[in-house]
Design a protein around this motif. Structure first.
Motif, mmCIF file in Angstrom:
data_model
loop_
_atom_site.group_PDB
_atom_site.id
_atom_site.type_symbol
_atom_site.label_atom_id
_atom_site.label_comp_id
_atom_site.label_asym_id
_atom_site.label_seq_id
_atom_site.Cartn_x
_atom_site.Cartn_y
_atom_site.Cartn_z
ATOM 1 N N ASP A 262 0.852 -1.182 0.000
ATOM 2 C CA ASP A 262 0.000 0.000 0.000
ATOM 3 C C ASP A 262 0.898 1.245 0.000
ATOM 4 O O ASP A 262 1.683 1.444 0.927
ATOM 5 N N PRO A 263 0.814 2.083 -1.056
ATOM 6 C CA PRO A 263 1.742 3.230 -1.114
ATOM 7 C C PRO A 263 1.581 4.180 0.070
ATOM 8 O O PRO A 263 2.535 4.842 0.467
ATOM 9 N N VAL A 264 0.373 4.240 0.644
ATOM 10 C CA VAL A 264 0.164 5.133 1.792
ATOM 11 C C VAL A 264 1.020 4.646 2.954
ATOM 12 O O VAL A 264 1.765 5.409 3.575
ATOM 13 N N PHE A 265 0.940 3.347 3.215
ATOM 14 C CA PHE A 265 1.724 2.799 4.327
ATOM 15 C C PHE A 265 3.224 2.833 4.018
ATOM 16 O O PHE A 265 4.035 3.317 4.818
ATOM 17 N N ALA A 266 3.582 2.315 2.833
ATOM 18 C CA ALA A 266 5.012 2.197 2.505
ATOM 19 C C ALA A 266 5.684 3.562 2.531
ATOM 20 O O ALA A 266 6.776 3.724 3.094
ATOM 21 N N GLY A 267 5.021 4.572 1.968
ATOM 22 C CA GLY A 267 5.606 5.909 1.936
ATOM 23 C C GLY A 267 5.804 6.461 3.333
ATOM 24 O O GLY A 267 6.874 6.991 3.669
ATOM 25 N N MET A 268 4.781 6.316 4.186
ATOM 26 C CA MET A 268 4.895 6.863 5.541
ATOM 27 C C MET A 268 5.950 6.115 6.353
ATOM 28 O O MET A 268 6.722 6.717 7.112
ATOM 29 N N ALA A 269 5.981 4.788 6.224
ATOM 30 C CA ALA A 269 6.942 4.015 7.008
ATOM 31 C C ALA A 269 8.375 4.328 6.573
ATOM 32 O O ALA A 269 9.276 4.491 7.412
ATOM 33 N N LEU A 270 8.597 4.435 5.256
ATOM 34 C CA LEU A 270 9.944 4.750 4.775
ATOM 35 C C LEU A 270 10.340 6.174 5.171
ATOM 36 O O LEU A 270 11.505 6.441 5.481
ATOM 37 N N ALA A 271 9.356 7.077 5.189
ATOM 38 C CA ALA A 271 9.636 8.447 5.629
ATOM 39 C C ALA A 271 10.091 8.427 7.090
ATOM 40 O O ALA A 271 11.041 9.114 7.475
ATOM 41 N N GLY A 272 9.419 7.609 7.906
ATOM 42 C CA GLY A 272 9.799 7.502 9.319
ATOM 43 C C GLY A 272 11.196 6.925 9.473
ATOM 44 O O GLY A 272 11.992 7.375 10.305
ATOM 45 N N LEU A 273 11.519 5.937 8.627
ATOM 46 C CA LEU A 273 12.848 5.317 8.691
ATOM 47 C C LEU A 273 13.935 6.355 8.359
ATOM 48 O O LEU A 273 14.972 6.443 9.037
ATOM 49 N N MET A 274 13.682 7.156 7.340
ATOM 50 C CA MET A 274 14.639 8.200 6.966
ATOM 51 C C MET A 274 14.795 9.204 8.095
ATOM 52 O O MET A 274 15.870 9.758 8.323
ATOM 53 N N PHE A 275 13.698 9.462 8.801
ATOM 54 C CA PHE A 275 13.759 10.432 9.882
ATOM 55 C C PHE A 275 14.657 9.925 11.008
ATOM 56 O O PHE A 275 15.338 10.709 11.677
ATOM 57 N N ALA A 276 14.673 8.600 11.203
ATOM 58 C CA ALA A 276 15.560 8.028 12.221
ATOM 59 C C ALA A 276 17.015 8.312 11.855
ATOM 60 O O ALA A 276 17.838 8.649 12.718
ATOM 61 N N ALA A 277 17.347 8.197 10.567
ATOM 62 C CA ALA A 277 18.713 8.499 10.128
ATOM 63 C C ALA A 277 19.008 9.985 10.313
ATOM 64 O O ALA A 277 20.100 10.378 10.741
ATOM 65 N N ALA A 278 18.003 10.814 10.013
ATOM 66 C CA ALA A 278 18.183 12.263 10.160
ATOM 67 C C ALA A 278 18.419 12.630 11.622
ATOM 68 O O ALA A 278 19.072 13.634 11.917
ATOM 69 N N GLY A 279 17.882 11.816 12.542
ATOM 70 C CA GLY A 279 18.091 12.086 13.968
ATOM 71 C C GLY A 279 19.564 12.098 14.295
ATOM 72 O O GLY A 279 20.041 12.951 15.049
ATOM 73 N N PHE A 280 20.329 11.193 13.680
ATOM 74 C CA PHE A 280 21.760 11.147 13.994
ATOM 75 C C PHE A 280 22.473 12.380 13.450
ATOM 76 O O PHE A 280 23.215 13.051 14.168
ATOM 77 N N SER A 281 22.230 12.705 12.183
ATOM 78 C CA SER A 281 22.949 13.882 11.652
ATOM 79 C C SER A 281 22.482 15.142 12.358
ATOM 80 O O SER A 281 23.249 16.090 12.522
ATOM 81 N N GLY A 282 21.233 15.147 12.852
ATOM 82 C CA GLY A 282 20.743 16.294 13.611
ATOM 83 C C GLY A 282 21.497 16.470 14.913
ATOM 84 O O GLY A 282 21.797 17.594 15.327
ATOM 85 N N MET A 283 21.830 15.342 15.559
ATOM 86 C CA MET A 283 22.595 15.439 16.813
ATOM 87 C C MET A 283 23.982 16.038 16.562
ATOM 88 O O MET A 283 24.511 16.784 17.383
ATOM 89 N N ILE A 284 24.568 15.679 15.417
ATOM 90 C CA ILE A 284 25.869 16.254 15.058
ATOM 91 C C ILE A 284 25.729 17.772 14.882
ATOM 92 O O ILE A 284 26.527 18.556 15.407
ATOM 93 N N ASN A 285 24.671 18.177 14.155
ATOM 94 C CA ASN A 285 24.480 19.613 13.928
ATOM 95 C C ASN A 285 24.268 20.358 15.240
ATOM 96 O O ASN A 285 24.646 21.513 15.374
ATOM 97 N N ALA A 286 23.595 19.693 16.189
ATOM 98 C CA ALA A 286 23.208 20.379 17.421
ATOM 99 C C ALA A 286 24.377 20.524 18.393
ATOM 100 O O ALA A 286 24.349 21.380 19.273
ATOM 101 N N GLY A 287 25.414 19.675 18.273
ATOM 102 C CA GLY A 287 26.536 19.737 19.203
ATOM 103 C C GLY A 287 27.429 20.929 18.888
ATOM 104 O O GLY A 287 27.879 21.081 17.757
ATOM 105 N N MET A 288 27.710 21.740 19.898
ATOM 106 C CA MET A 288 28.426 22.993 19.618
ATOM 107 C C MET A 288 29.787 22.776 18.966
ATOM 108 O O MET A 288 30.177 23.493 18.052
ATOM 109 N N ASN A 289 30.539 21.784 19.453
ATOM 110 C CA ASN A 289 31.884 21.594 18.898
ATOM 111 C C ASN A 289 31.845 20.863 17.563
ATOM 112 O O ASN A 289 32.510 21.250 16.605
ATOM 113 N N ILE A 290 31.016 19.796 17.485
ATOM 114 C CA ILE A 290 31.001 18.993 16.262
ATOM 115 C C ILE A 290 30.385 19.788 15.107
ATOM 116 O O ILE A 290 30.714 19.575 13.944
#
Lengths: 585, 54
Positions: free
Chosen positions: A344-372
């Motif tokens: 179902d494209p509705v489910f697959a699209g939303m679930a994959l979007a959520g998965l990508m967001f998990a990856a973005a969480g890591f790069s976001g932590m890098i951006n948020a750290g003052m030194n890194i």
């Protein structure tokens, strides 16, 4: 839940509101099409595959791409989604549709004005340009039409928020003892922090940038307009993200065949975003001289706190999907994943979007750290990061849920679910390639916002792979994303051209395993949370702003001097912050 | 969707152990990446120091 008394599709229930939402969606999709084309042209230009225009005009491409996608596409779509959420969950129409068309009209006119100013930059015969990028602070200056358009657009979005409040106020007077339905609660909390945060950009535009572009004042302070921009500029990412979160909470469990795991947790998440979204903006300015380290440290702490509601969301949403999968017969620690409706494209699209967001969480932590952050600041890493958040978590969720919304709004069946599925998968693959390469390029210092990032006598030292490989990934990824956009628009157009059917599922949203009766009443106290949000904003921003104005005047060095009391205030505040930081260290 | 449901699972019977498994994997991944960051930031490049006066 399905609405018993008033069942049928959304169009059957609220024909007038459905028309507004449809129009907002179509406006959003037009912006998506043009914005995506600009994205493809930018990729080709940067990589020197095809340069259709002189490099100085590249920044007009960039501005059009960013403004049309992150402001127009996302905000037109989300005002539609929130209108659906409020009317559906309160089971009542909007108070006055003329008012509703009024705010839509303001937003549309504002977009056209800003768009004309940007496109003028491509033609020598049109004496206007607005190549100021989406981050439109000084010293770059745009034509006044650009700032006026943005101001109208933002006022339109405020009036939309007021529309949802009017519905809620009317509903509350008839249902004084009821809890706020979850989707309405989400729309209202999002509106509140949007109004708080967009005050910053409103002041920046109305008090400084617009008079400056009109020649009424001679100069503005770049640091002050940057700080006011980022006051809004980080919270706005949550304005885009919250409707996607809402859809993950109230739609994804239903599509998965289950129920939302916890209504109280969802409310906690939205309250946390209301209070924490705005006092974090200075983390975009870690490298700005003129803002003291202590203030930056406080903002870093606030930013790290924001990981909490996102991690709560990861838990609640995945648990709700798991509930659906187990009701569909899924078993085991991982076997349940196979029982989910991946076709179902509705489910697959939303679930994959959520998965990508998990990856973005890591790069976001890098951006948020003052030194890194120093390592990746102003590099292509940042662009890779926000193409995972707004560019996938939000955009892919919006596109996937369009395959659910469009039949509800038109009474027509989706033209082809298979093409829809191919479209969301293509987006996921394209973004994986492009974003991965952008992150890695950023690590070796490839700059963002640069038309020709090739330098004679200098080679980037890539630790693994090569620059050619990274560039190839960006070119292929960007092309796949553009094809995916074309497929999406094809499905939308063909669906709208189709004929009406009467076999569509009824409008509704997910039921809950643990409902609002389990949520403490205080969570619905919007006045309390708004007050706390304002206090946190004052704590995070009063001293840095006072410091900037105190040292440089309201209009920068050489401009008007500031009142003397500000220096005293800043001196005292700085002493408190320094001793607090000293204690923490 | 309801036509595909094989059983109804209530609040008290539902034990989201699959979610726990996935979230644990996520935490392991971000922890490993956090350690990897040390090598990218400090060993792969010169130190990123700002504000030093030559």
């Amino acid at each position: 839940m399905s609405l018993g008394a008033n069942s049928g599709t959304y169009l059957d229930q609220f024909p007038g509101e459905a028309k507004v939402i449809r129009t907002a969606f179509y406006s959003s999709f037009i912006a998506l099409g043009i914005g995506a084309l600009m994205g493809l042209l930018q990729v080709f230009h940067r990589l020197d595959i095809l340069r259709l225009i002189p490099s100085e005009d590249y920044y007009s491409y960039l501005t059009l791409h960013a403004v049309l996608l992150v402001l127009t596409f996302s905000i037109f779509f989300l005002v539609g989604v929130f209108t659906w959420a409020v009317t559906t969950s309160l089971d009542r129409g909007l108070e006055d549709l003329r008012y509703t068309w009024g705010w839509y009209g303001l937003m549309a006119v504002g977009t056209l004005m800003a768009g004309v100013a940007i496109i003028g930059g491509f033609f020598d015969s049109i004496p206007m340009s607005a190549a100021v990028l989406y981050t439109f602070y000084a010293p770059l200056q745009a034509h006044p039409l650009f700032y006026l358009g943005l101001a109208l657009f933002i006022v339109g979005s405020w009036l939309a928020g007021l529309d949802w409040f009017r519905s809620w106020w009317a509903w509350r007077s008839e249902n004084p003892d009821e809890r706020i339905p979850l989707p309405t609660f989400m729309a209202l909390t999002t509106t509140l922090f949007w109004i708080i945060s967009s005050m910053g950009v409103a002041i920046s535009v109305v008090v400084f940038l617009l008079p400056w572009s009109l020649g009424l004042i001679g100069q503005v302070d770049a640091l002050l307009t940057r700080t006011l921009f980022w006051f809004f500029g980080h919270a706005v990412v949550y304005f885009w993200l919250m409707p996607a979160y809402m859809l993950w909470y109230v739609m994804l469990p239903k599509i998965s065949g289950g129920k939302l795991f916890s209504d109280p947790l969802a409310r906690v998440v939205f309250v946390l975003f209301l209070i924490l979204s705005t006092p974090t903006g200075i983390h975009h300015q870690y490298l700005d001289p003129g803002i003291a380290e202590g203030f930056k440290f406080i903002v870093m702490v606030n930013t790290m706190f924001l990981l909490l509601p996102s991690l709560l969301t990861a838990f609640t949403v995945v648990a709700s999907m798991e509930h659906g999968a187990r009701q569909r017969g899924g078993t085991g620690y991982f076997g349940w994943l196979r029982a989910l409706p991946w076709r179902d494209p509705v489910f697959a699209g939303m679930a994959l979007a959520g998965l990508m967001f998990a990856a973005a969480g890591f790069s976001g932590m890098i951006n948020a750290g003052m030194n890194i952050n120093y390592l990746v600041h102003n590099t292509w890493w940042i662009v890779g990061h926000f193409h995972l958040t707004i560019g996938t978590a939000v955009a892919l969720t919006f596109m996937a849920t369009t395959y659910w919304f469009l039949p509800q709004l038109t009474n027509k069946e989706i033209w082809s679910k298979s093409v829809g599925l191919a479209q969301v998968l293509l987006w996921f693959v394209g973004m994986t390639l492009m974003s991965n390469a952008m992150h890695r390029s950023g690590l070796v210092g490839v700059p963002r916002r640069t038309a020709e990032p090739q330098y004679s006598g200098f080679d980037y030292e890539v630790a693994a792979g090569s620059m050619a490989e990274l560039n190839m990934q960006v070119a292929i990824g960007g092309t796949l994303l553009f094809i995916s956009t074309l497929l999406f628009l094809t499905v939308v157009v063909m669906t709208v051209w189709g004929s009406k059917v009467d076999t569509l599922p009824a409008n509704g949203y997910a039921e809950t395993l643990s409902g609002p009766e389990d949520a403490p009443l205080v969570l619905d106290n919007l006045k309390l949370w708004t007050a706390i949000a304002v206090v946190l904003v004052v704590l995070a921003y009063a001293l840095p702003l006072a410091s900037i104005i105190g040292r440089r005047g309201l209009f920068g060095p050489g401009g008007s001097p500031s009142p003397q009391f500000i220096d005293t205030l800043v001196f005292t505040g700085q002493a408190i912050v320094d001793s607090a930081v000293g204690v923490i260290r | 969707m309801s036509s595909k449901l094989q059983r109804e699972i209530g609040h008290d019977e539902f034990d989201p152990k699959g979610t726990l498994a996935l979230i644990t994997i996520y935490f392991v991944i971000i922890s490993v990446l956090w350690i990897f960051m040390y090598f990218v930031e400090f060993l792969g490049n010169d130190l990123t120091v700002v504000g030093a006066i030559a």
